[in-house]
Design an enzyme around this catalytic site. Structure first.
Site, PDB file in Angstrom:
ATOM      1  CD  GLU A  29      -7.212  -5.249   3.038  1.00 11.14           C
ATOM      2  OE1 GLU A  29      -6.801  -4.161   2.614  1.00 11.14           O
ATOM      3  OE2 GLU A  29      -8.312  -5.730   2.694  1.00 11.14           O
ATOM      4  CB  SER A 159      -3.934  -4.858   0.875  1.00 10.69           C
ATOM      5  OG  SER A 159      -4.517  -3.695   1.408  1.00 10.69           O
ATOM      6  CE1 TYR A 225      -1.116  -0.373   2.040  1.00  2.91           C
ATOM      7  CE2 TYR A 225      -1.049  -2.652   1.304  1.00  2.91           C
ATOM      8  CZ  TYR A 225      -1.742  -1.476   1.500  1.00  2.91           C
ATOM      9  OH  TYR A 225      -3.057  -1.398   1.148  1.00  2.91           O
ATOM     10  NE  ARG A 263      -6.591   3.003  -4.774  1.00  2.00           N
ATOM     11  CZ  ARG A 263      -6.284   2.095  -3.849  1.00  2.00           C
ATOM     12  NH1 ARG A 263      -6.088   2.452  -2.598  1.00  2.00           N
ATOM     13  NH2 ARG A 263      -6.178   0.818  -4.184  1.00  2.00           N
ATOM     14  CG  ASP A 265      -7.264   0.455  -7.571  1.00  2.00           C
ATOM     15  OD1 ASP A 265      -7.062   1.664  -7.366  1.00  2.00           O
ATOM     16  OD2 ASP A 265      -7.130  -0.418  -6.692  1.00  2.00           O
ATOM     17  CD  GLU A 279      -9.196  -4.032  -6.101  1.00  2.00           C
ATOM     18  OE1 GLU A 279      -9.457  -3.943  -4.893  1.00  2.00           O
ATOM     19  OE2 GLU A 279      -8.408  -4.872  -6.585  1.00  2.00           O
ATOM     20  CG  ASN A 281      -9.497  -0.239  -2.977  1.00  2.00           C
ATOM     21  OD1 ASN A 281      -9.218  -1.231  -2.338  1.00  2.00           O
ATOM     22  ND2 ASN A 281      -9.103  -0.053  -4.220  1.00  2.00           N
ATOM     23  N   GLY A 285      -6.418   2.964   1.870  1.00  2.00           N
ATOM     24  CA  GLY A 285      -5.343   3.171   2.818  1.00  2.00           C
ATOM     25  C   GLY A 285      -4.998   4.640   2.987  1.00  2.00           C
TER      26      GLY A 285
END
Length: 315
Positions: A29, A159, A225, A263, A265, A279, A281, A285
């Site tokens: 990443e 990602s 992205y 974050r 999800d 998951e 994070n 990002g």
């Protein structure tokens, strides 16, 4: 749903000292991390913070040895040279250097999707059914166990790196090839039919959810992205749904040993309305397409203030 955002605790940028914005690294990443890091760097400097770009962990060690780092804004993504897996957190903790985001335990656990799901299950938190595939294991058998449709993805990447969508028998060979190329532990997870939801955590506050509506069939690396046609609906749920998603996201975040910011999800199953955890994070990002800045903006926190709020958690 009203959300009380606490006032800023720090108003003087000098209180942060010299800040290393840790970006890049050597994980899969890297490019996303560089984009995130540049945004954070410019935002902090615009608010008067003495911030400097540092690319990767070896460069950070040299900067600490030179005495030019008072704290670290960690925006590395991923593992194996990324700074999201507990390694750099352990280094900084041992050296007594404050840093953003989760600590050693939360970072290491959240990087591993399989172990995170095992903790959630132990805590009674809902997550899609799954199977673990050890390195070189039988991916076909795991897919048969979970059933179609499913996702096959590395347990310790983010990602959507290395993720394969398996809808029919014809997709299995591709998934096996992806797993063979990756070489590490894989997660085969039930594909939940419904809405993809993400909830940003800032301190002990869950920001408004975002419902992600990709133009394509799923929210892959391109949709995250590169594409400009992905829709981000914020808030993503009605008032009752927002309360449920916020409560579940905070519970999942704490259960995974996480703190600071991050974050979570989720999926909302279309047939039942159930929320299911995917998951966490721990260094999300911060690019122009990223989700945490979008959620923060919904409650009046612009990008620069968001970076400030994340950084002030280190003081």
């Amino acid at each position: 749903m009203s959300l009380a955002v606490p006032p800023l605790r720090i108003t003087d940028p000098a209180a942060f000292g010299r800040v290393a914005v840790l970006m890049g690294g050597t994980s899969a990443e890297r490019e996303v991390s560089l984009q995130s890091g540049q945004g954070v760097l410019e935002a902090l400097r615009a608010r008067g913070v003495d911030a400097h770009a540092v690319d990767g962990i070896p460069a950070l060690v040299e900067a600490i040895r030179a005495g030019t780092v008072d704290r670290v804004f960690n925006i590395l993504h991923g593992n194996r040279g990324g700074g999201e897996d507990g390694v750099v957190q352990g280094l900084l903790q041992a050296l007594g250097v404050p840093y953003t985001g989760a600590g050693v335990l939360g970072s290491a656990l959240a990087m591993d999707k399989i172990r995170t799901k095992q903790v959630w299950i132990a805590e009674g938190l809902p997550t899609p059914r799954f199977a673990r595939v050890p390195p070189g294991g039988d991916l076909r058998a795991a897919i048969a166990k979970v059933g179609l449709p499913a996702f096959a993805k590395p347990s310790c990447e983010g990602s959507s790196v290395g993720a394969a969508r398996v809808v029919g028998e014809g997709d299995i060979a591709n998934a096996v090839g992806v797993a063979r190329a990756y070489g590490g532990e894989m997660l085969v997870e039930e594909m939940v039919v419904g809405d993809e939801i993400t909830v940003a955590i800032l301190g002990d506050v869950a920001l408004p959810s975002i419902r992600i509506v990709p133009a394509g069939e799923w929210y892959d690396y391109n949709a995250k992205y590169l594409a400009d046609d992905t829709q981000y609906l914020c808030p993503g749920l009605d008032e009752a749904g927002e309360r449920a998603a916020a409560g579940l996201a905070l519970a999942a975040f704490v259960a995974a040993g996480c703190s600071g910011w991050g974050r979570v999800d989720l999926m909302r199953e279309r047939a039942t309305g159930r929320l299911l955890l995917l998951e966490v994070n721990t260094a999300p990002g911060m690019t122009s397409h990223s989700l945490v800045p979008k959620a923060a903006a919904q409650v009046g926190i612009d990008y620069a203030e968001l970076c400030w709020r994340v950084l002030e958690q280190t003081v």
